[in-house]
Design an enzyme around this catalytic site. Structure first.
Site, PDB file in Angstrom:
ATOM      1  N   GLU A  14       9.982 -21.293  -4.232  1.00 50.86           N
ATOM      2  CA  GLU A  14      11.235 -20.789  -3.674  1.00 50.86           C
ATOM      3  C   GLU A  14      12.200 -20.461  -4.820  1.00 50.86           C
ATOM      4  O   GLU A  14      12.269 -21.186  -5.809  1.00 50.86           O
ATOM      5  CB  GLU A  14      11.866 -21.814  -2.733  1.00 50.86           C
ATOM      6  CG  GLU A  14      11.121 -21.982  -1.427  1.00 50.86           C
ATOM      7  CD  GLU A  14      11.859 -22.903  -0.459  1.00 50.86           C
ATOM      8  OE1 GLU A  14      12.999 -23.305  -0.784  1.00 50.86           O
ATOM      9  OE2 GLU A  14      11.292 -23.219   0.592  1.00 50.86           O
ATOM     10  N   ARG A  46       6.707   4.660  -0.618  1.00 45.94           N
ATOM     11  CA  ARG A  46       5.615   5.553  -0.229  1.00 45.94           C
ATOM     12  C   ARG A  46       5.322   5.486   1.265  1.00 45.94           C
ATOM     13  O   ARG A  46       4.805   6.441   1.839  1.00 45.94           O
ATOM     14  CB  ARG A  46       4.354   5.205  -1.031  1.00 45.94           C
ATOM     15  CG  ARG A  46       4.380   5.744  -2.449  1.00 45.94           C
ATOM     16  CD  ARG A  46       3.185   5.288  -3.259  1.00 45.94           C
ATOM     17  NE  ARG A  46       3.295   3.889  -3.630  1.00 45.94           N
ATOM     18  CZ  ARG A  46       2.419   3.255  -4.403  1.00 45.94           C
ATOM     19  NH1 ARG A  46       1.369   3.903  -4.869  1.00 45.94           N
ATOM     20  NH2 ARG A  46       2.590   1.986  -4.717  1.00 45.94           N
ATOM     21  N   GLN A  47       5.639   4.362   1.884  1.00 47.60           N
ATOM     22  CA  GLN A  47       5.430   4.235   3.331  1.00 47.60           C
ATOM     23  C   GLN A  47       6.725   4.653   4.039  1.00 47.60           C
ATOM     24  O   GLN A  47       7.482   3.847   4.526  1.00 47.60           O
ATOM     25  CB  GLN A  47       5.060   2.795   3.684  1.00 47.60           C
ATOM     26  CG  GLN A  47       3.778   2.325   2.993  1.00 47.60           C
ATOM     27  CD  GLN A  47       3.472   0.865   3.270  1.00 47.60           C
ATOM     28  OE1 GLN A  47       3.335   0.465   4.417  1.00 47.60           O
ATOM     29  NE2 GLN A  47       3.381   0.062   2.211  1.00 47.60           N
ATOM     30  N   HIS A  76       9.983   7.899  -4.438  1.00 48.10           N
ATOM     31  CA  HIS A  76       8.766   8.635  -4.113  1.00 48.10           C
ATOM     32  C   HIS A  76       9.052   9.774  -3.135  1.00 48.10           C
ATOM     33  O   HIS A  76       8.404  10.825  -3.203  1.00 48.10           O
ATOM     34  CB  HIS A  76       7.728   7.692  -3.521  1.00 48.10           C
ATOM     35  CG  HIS A  76       6.397   8.333  -3.308  1.00 48.10           C
ATOM     36  ND1 HIS A  76       5.595   8.757  -4.346  1.00 48.10           N
ATOM     37  CD2 HIS A  76       5.727   8.653  -2.167  1.00 48.10           C
ATOM     38  CE1 HIS A  76       4.481   9.294  -3.866  1.00 48.10           C
ATOM     39  NE2 HIS A  76       4.538   9.252  -2.548  1.00 48.10           N
ATOM     40  N   ASP A  88      -0.272  17.182  -6.856  1.00 47.17           N
ATOM     41  CA  ASP A  88      -0.402  17.267  -5.405  1.00 47.17           C
ATOM     42  C   ASP A  88       0.765  18.090  -4.885  1.00 47.17           C
ATOM     43  O   ASP A  88       1.705  18.420  -5.618  1.00 47.17           O
ATOM     44  CB  ASP A  88      -0.451  15.882  -4.744  1.00 47.17           C
ATOM     45  CG  ASP A  88       0.730  15.003  -5.150  1.00 47.17           C
ATOM     46  OD1 ASP A  88       1.860  15.517  -5.247  1.00 47.17           O
ATOM     47  OD2 ASP A  88       0.510  13.803  -5.395  1.00 47.17           O
ATOM     48  N   LYS A 120      -5.064  18.057  -3.385  1.00 52.60           N
ATOM     49  CA  LYS A 120      -5.636  16.712  -3.477  1.00 52.60           C
ATOM     50  C   LYS A 120      -6.001  16.180  -2.099  1.00 52.60           C
ATOM     51  O   LYS A 120      -5.304  16.418  -1.123  1.00 52.60           O
ATOM     52  CB  LYS A 120      -4.620  15.773  -4.143  1.00 52.60           C
ATOM     53  CG  LYS A 120      -5.091  14.337  -4.301  1.00 52.60           C
ATOM     54  CD  LYS A 120      -3.966  13.448  -4.848  1.00 52.60           C
ATOM     55  CE  LYS A 120      -2.916  13.149  -3.804  1.00 52.60           C
ATOM     56  NZ  LYS A 120      -1.910  12.178  -4.276  1.00 52.60           N
ATOM     57  N   ARG A 130      -6.607  12.420  -0.380  1.00 52.16           N
ATOM     58  CA  ARG A 130      -6.548  10.977  -0.584  1.00 52.16           C
ATOM     59  C   ARG A 130      -7.382  10.286   0.491  1.00 52.16           C
ATOM     60  O   ARG A 130      -7.202  10.514   1.688  1.00 52.16           O
ATOM     61  CB  ARG A 130      -5.099  10.465  -0.523  1.00 52.16           C
ATOM     62  CG  ARG A 130      -5.007   8.934  -0.664  1.00 52.16           C
ATOM     63  CD  ARG A 130      -3.603   8.460  -0.968  1.00 52.16           C
ATOM     64  NE  ARG A 130      -3.157   8.868  -2.282  1.00 52.16           N
ATOM     65  CZ  ARG A 130      -3.521   8.283  -3.418  1.00 52.16           C
ATOM     66  NH1 ARG A 130      -4.393   7.284  -3.396  1.00 52.16           N
ATOM     67  NH2 ARG A 130      -3.050   8.697  -4.564  1.00 52.16           N
ATOM     68  N   ASP A 142       4.530  13.901 -12.457  1.00 50.96           N
ATOM     69  CA  ASP A 142       4.457  13.126 -11.216  1.00 50.96           C
ATOM     70  C   ASP A 142       5.595  12.117 -11.228  1.00 50.96           C
ATOM     71  O   ASP A 142       6.203  11.856 -12.274  1.00 50.96           O
ATOM     72  CB  ASP A 142       3.110  12.415 -11.119  1.00 50.96           C
ATOM     73  CG  ASP A 142       2.661  12.193  -9.679  1.00 50.96           C
ATOM     74  OD1 ASP A 142       3.528  12.246  -8.775  1.00 50.96           O
ATOM     75  OD2 ASP A 142       1.462  11.955  -9.454  1.00 50.96           O
TER      76      ASP A 142
END
Length: 342
Positions: free
Chosen positions: A59, A116-117, A150, A192, A215, A217, A241
């Site tokens: 912790e 990225r998500q 991103h 990409d 590209k 993935r 990139d």
């Protein structure tokens, strides 16, 4: 894209001339202490004092040793690996400062993980970029500063101000050092479709042509370059990139560039994530030089490619942005040609 121009510590705006300096504090989280020290040096100030410790069960506790009541507080903490630990530490930093009656808390996150998500591209998956934005706000964060997220649309996940900086000016100086002549002997390549705008800006600024790699993935660490759009034969290539994670994309891209007759290959990526097999893949790649920034500390991870690696600092960029935010000046003016950032 324009060149970042800044004043130096012996010019107005720094040191004793730093506006409202007594009301400004900068803290360093454990994720990137060296970068925080560079930012403090750029601003000609000392990092404020705090202690970050872990209990035997891991912790985390943060104790701020300087008075922050009513002050403008900045905490520099990228959310690089271990991402969960560094992200939780950032939340605890913010909570500590808010409970110590800080006037405003700004999270300086050079590398914004989980970005990225940013959408549901299949069923039953999270949108973690939005989740992290919500958690930062709920922890008490008043403002966020980051570099080359991103996806630019992540800014829209926040209901607080977000200053999304670009490392373009930092790389611009490096490109010029390579001897670019602004002719068609150079080709900027996007590995990409997501980085086409970035590559196009560099091509417009520094000359040369634009090429795009198609590209595919297949998983988090597996990608394949299928086609290339544009001419790279006998040209010096600069592949750009926002990050190199497992290096699957760039390794595959370099193979197709070689197959199409490219000459020397340079690479530029803001964030050196370099996870999993990245270093091994890069060591096996045929490239001249890779430039990254210090948003993420490298330590000795990159030793196998050190002779082909250039590390550029974003400390002046972050320092100037922080100074402008504190003094209620334009941050976007940092990227306007000819601006002296006073």
């Amino acid at each position: 894209m324009s060149t970042l121009t800044t004043v130096r510590p012996d010019e107005p705006g720094f040191g004793d001339g730093f506006g409202h300096r007594e009301n400004f504090v900068l803290f360093a989280g454990r994720a990137n202490q060296p970068l925080a020290e560079k930012v403090a040096k750029y601003l000609d100030i000392e990092l404020s004092k705090a202690v970050v410790q872990a209990f035997p069960d891991d912790e985390i506790i943060v104790k701020v040793e300087d008075d922050v009541r009513g002050k403008d507080c900045y905490i520099l903490q990228p959310t690089c690996a271990p991402a969960g630990e560094h992200l939780l530490e950032l939340f605890i930093w913010i909570d500590t400062l808010k409970r110590a009656s800080a006037g405003r808390v700004t999270a300086v996150i050079p590398y914004f993980g989980y970005a990225r998500q940013d959408r549901k591209d299949e069923g039953r998956v999270p949108i973690t970029a939005k989740l992290v934005a919500n958690l930062l706000e709920r922890s008490g964060c008043d403002r966020v500063v980051s570099v080359d997220m991103h996806a630019a649309q992540v800014q829209g996940f926040f209901d607080i101000p977000v200053d999304h900086l670009t490392a373009g000016p930092v790389f611009g100086s490096w490109f010029e050092s390579l001897g670019m002549k602004g002719d068609h002997g150079w080709a900027f390549v996007s590995p990409d479709v997501g980085n086409v705008k970035r590559a196009q800006m560099y091509a417009d600024k520094h000359g040369g042509t634009l090429s795009i790699i198609d590209k595919r993935r297949y998983s988090g660490d597996t990608a394949e370059a299928v086609h290339i759009i544009g001419d790279v034969e006998d040209k010096t290539v600069v592949m750009v990139d926002d990050m190199i994670s497992t290096a699957g994309t760039v390794a595959s891209a370099m193979k197709i560039l070689r197959a199409h007759g490219a000459g020397e290959i340079f690479m530029a990526a803001t964030h050196a994530v370099l996870a999993g097999p990245a270093i091994e893949r890069l060591a096996d790649c045929d490239f001249t030089n890779l430039a990254v920034t210090d948003t993420i500390p490298l330590g000795n991870r990159a030793d196998p490619i050190r002779d082909r690696l250039t590390v550029l600092s974003v400390a002046p960029l972050l320092g100037e942005a922080v100074r402008r935010i504190h003094e209620n000046k334009s941050v976007s003016a940092l990227f306007q040609a000819g601006d002296r950032a006073r």
